[in-house]
Write an enzyme that holds these catalytic residues in place. Structure first.
Site, PDB file in Angstrom:
ATOM      1  N   LYS A  12       0.866  -1.192   0.000  1.00 25.43           N
ATOM      2  CA  LYS A  12       0.000   0.000   0.000  1.00 25.43           C
ATOM      3  C   LYS A  12       0.890   1.226   0.000  1.00 25.43           C
ATOM      4  CE  LYS A  12      -4.407   0.142   0.632  1.00 25.43           C
ATOM      5  NZ  LYS A  12      -5.282  -0.433  -0.421  1.00 25.43           N
ATOM      6  N   THR A  57      -3.368  -5.426   0.274  1.00 23.10           N
ATOM      7  CA  THR A  57      -2.823  -4.087   0.524  1.00 23.10           C
ATOM      8  C   THR A  57      -3.706  -3.362   1.532  1.00 23.10           C
ATOM      9  OG1 THR A  57      -3.968  -2.940  -1.279  1.00 23.10           O
ATOM     10  CG2 THR A  57      -1.872  -4.015  -1.817  1.00 23.10           C
ATOM     11  N   ASP A  58      -4.977  -3.762   1.586  1.00 23.04           N
ATOM     12  CA  ASP A  58      -5.862  -3.178   2.599  1.00 23.04           C
ATOM     13  C   ASP A  58      -5.373  -3.531   4.005  1.00 23.04           C
ATOM     14  OD1 ASP A  58      -8.388  -1.702   3.011  1.00 23.04           O
ATOM     15  OD2 ASP A  58      -8.977  -3.555   4.040  1.00 23.04           O
ATOM     16  N   HIS A 244      18.285  28.270 -11.257  1.00 21.20           N
ATOM     17  CA  HIS A 244      19.014  29.357 -11.917  1.00 21.20           C
ATOM     18  C   HIS A 244      18.394  30.717 -11.603  1.00 21.20           C
ATOM     19  CE1 HIS A 244      21.099  26.261 -14.143  1.00 21.20           C
ATOM     20  NE2 HIS A 244      19.969  25.818 -14.670  1.00 21.20           N
TER      21      HIS A 244
HETATM   22  O1  LIG Z   1      26.977  24.767 -10.882  1.00 24.79           O
HETATM   23  C1  LIG Z   1      26.753  24.573 -12.101  1.00 24.79           C
HETATM   24  N1  LIG Z   1      27.051  23.362 -12.657  1.00 24.79           N
HETATM   25  C2  LIG Z   1      26.821  23.087 -13.974  1.00 24.79           C
HETATM   26  O2  LIG Z   1      27.107  21.963 -14.472  1.00 24.79           O
HETATM   27  C3  LIG Z   1      26.238  24.103 -14.755  1.00 24.79           C
HETATM   28  N2  LIG Z   1      25.863  24.159 -16.069  1.00 24.79           N
HETATM   29  C4  LIG Z   1      25.337  25.387 -16.264  1.00 24.79           C
HETATM   30  O3  LIG Z   1      24.857  25.813 -17.366  1.00 24.79           O
HETATM   31  N3  LIG Z   1      25.367  26.131 -15.107  1.00 24.79           N
HETATM   32  C5  LIG Z   1      25.929  25.348 -14.156  1.00 24.79           C
HETATM   33  N4  LIG Z   1      26.184  25.557 -12.839  1.00 24.79           N
END
Ligand SMILES: O=c1[nH]c(=O)c2[nH]c(=O)[nH]c2[nH]1
Length: 294
Positions: A12, A57-58, A244
């Site tokens: 479960k 599973t119950d 990023h």
């Molecule tokens: O810390 C990073 N590692 C990467 O492999 C990578 N590749 C990327 O485009 N930016 C970053 N930054």
């Protein structure tokens, strides 16, 4: 017959159980999402349609809920709760040869010092994966959803360049990630809460303090910090998206932007994964949750 049954397991998934400790003042609670996966003598259910050996599973779900009452003390920590459950399935159900119990634990903080009010803490989820096979027991602890960011002390340059490379090298950038980590213990008994807290502190301290030349480098630093801080942890695995942050071009508005205004992009993201383990330690890949991208 031309075909054979390959790997199979069942159980479960995601039993949401909340255990309140009302006999304490103030009240305490744990909030779990428990998944059980059983392996054993279950081929007949697939091949013959014969359910004679299938623990439903119950019943797995009922066991989780009943154990939250019957093993209330064990239920206070996800690792001990997973251990009593996994041991039960292997020891008490003859056709089960391996039980894996995974728990996500959602942390709650006491609200304003009241004895019974709580606020859900959103900064991370604590996890465990316990596997019992006969007398062999492995305990993996973990966390996910721990988002961290540093505004400087992060560089990324000197990388390999091909005709598709457009990224500009940088000596100063934001680094941010949402940490998912799992770590394997060399013991099956310890102070689990203190152990979790030591590992989490080592991770965040290292992230914040270690100078970074790439997220890969930071994973290595964090992994070493954890193994330094926790002698009974034998391996830690990270899966970390690079969240990023791009410097916004403010030049159309006649403004300079010396690393002050960023666009926080959500996708695509670099996904950096690494394991750090003791050189002398035996690897136990089978102890880890394969749900993490490994
Ligand atoms: O810390 C990073 N590692 C990467 O492999 C990578 N590749 C990327 O485009 N930016 C970053 N930054």
């Amino acid at each position: 017959m031309a075909y054979v049954l390959g790997h199979h397991q069942y159980g479960k998934a995601e039993v949401r159980v909340v255990r309140v400790y009302r006999d304490t003042d103030p009240h305490e609670l744990v909030d779990y999402n428990v998944s059980v996966a059983l392996q054993g003598d279950f081929a007949d259910a697939h091949i013959e349609g014969d359910q004679a050996k299938i623990l439903t599973t119950d019943a797995c779900k009922n066991t989780v809920n009943a154990f939250a009452k019957e093993h209330g003390d064990a239920a206070r920590q996800p690792e001990t709760f997973a251990l009593v459950l996994a041991r039960h399935f292997v020891r008490d159900v003859p056709q089960v040869s391996q039980a894996r119990v995974q728990i996500e634990a959602y942390p709650w903080d006491r609200a304003h010092g009241t004895p019974h009010g709580f606020v859900r803490r959103g900064d991370h989820v604590r996890t465990t994966t316990v596997t019992v096979r006969g007398d062999d027991e492995t305990v993996v602890s973990g966390l996910r959803g721990l988002t961290v960011l540093k505004t400087t002390d992060s560089e990324f340059h000197g990388f390999y360049e091909d005709r598709y490379t457009t990224l500009k090298p940088t000596n100063d950038r934001i680094m941010a990630t949402e940490i998912q980590a799992q770590w394997l213990h060399s013991v099956t008994e310890t102070g689990w809460e203190a152990s979790f807290s030591a590992v989490k502190t080592a991770i965040t301290h290292s992230f914040a303090n270690a100078y970074s030349y790439a997220l890969q480098h930071t994973l290595w630093e964090m992994g070493q910090a954890v193994l330094d801080a926790a002698p009974t942890v034998s391996e830690i695995r990270f899966s970390c998206p690079n969240k990023h942050h791009f410097v916004v071009d403010l030049s159309p508005f006649g403004l300079e932007n010396p690393n002050e205004v960023f666009h926080a992009d959500d996708r695509p993201y670099g996904l950096i994964e690494a394991s750090v383990l003791r050189a002398e330690g035996p690897g136990r890949s089978d102890a880890f949750d394969p749900g993490q991208a490994w």
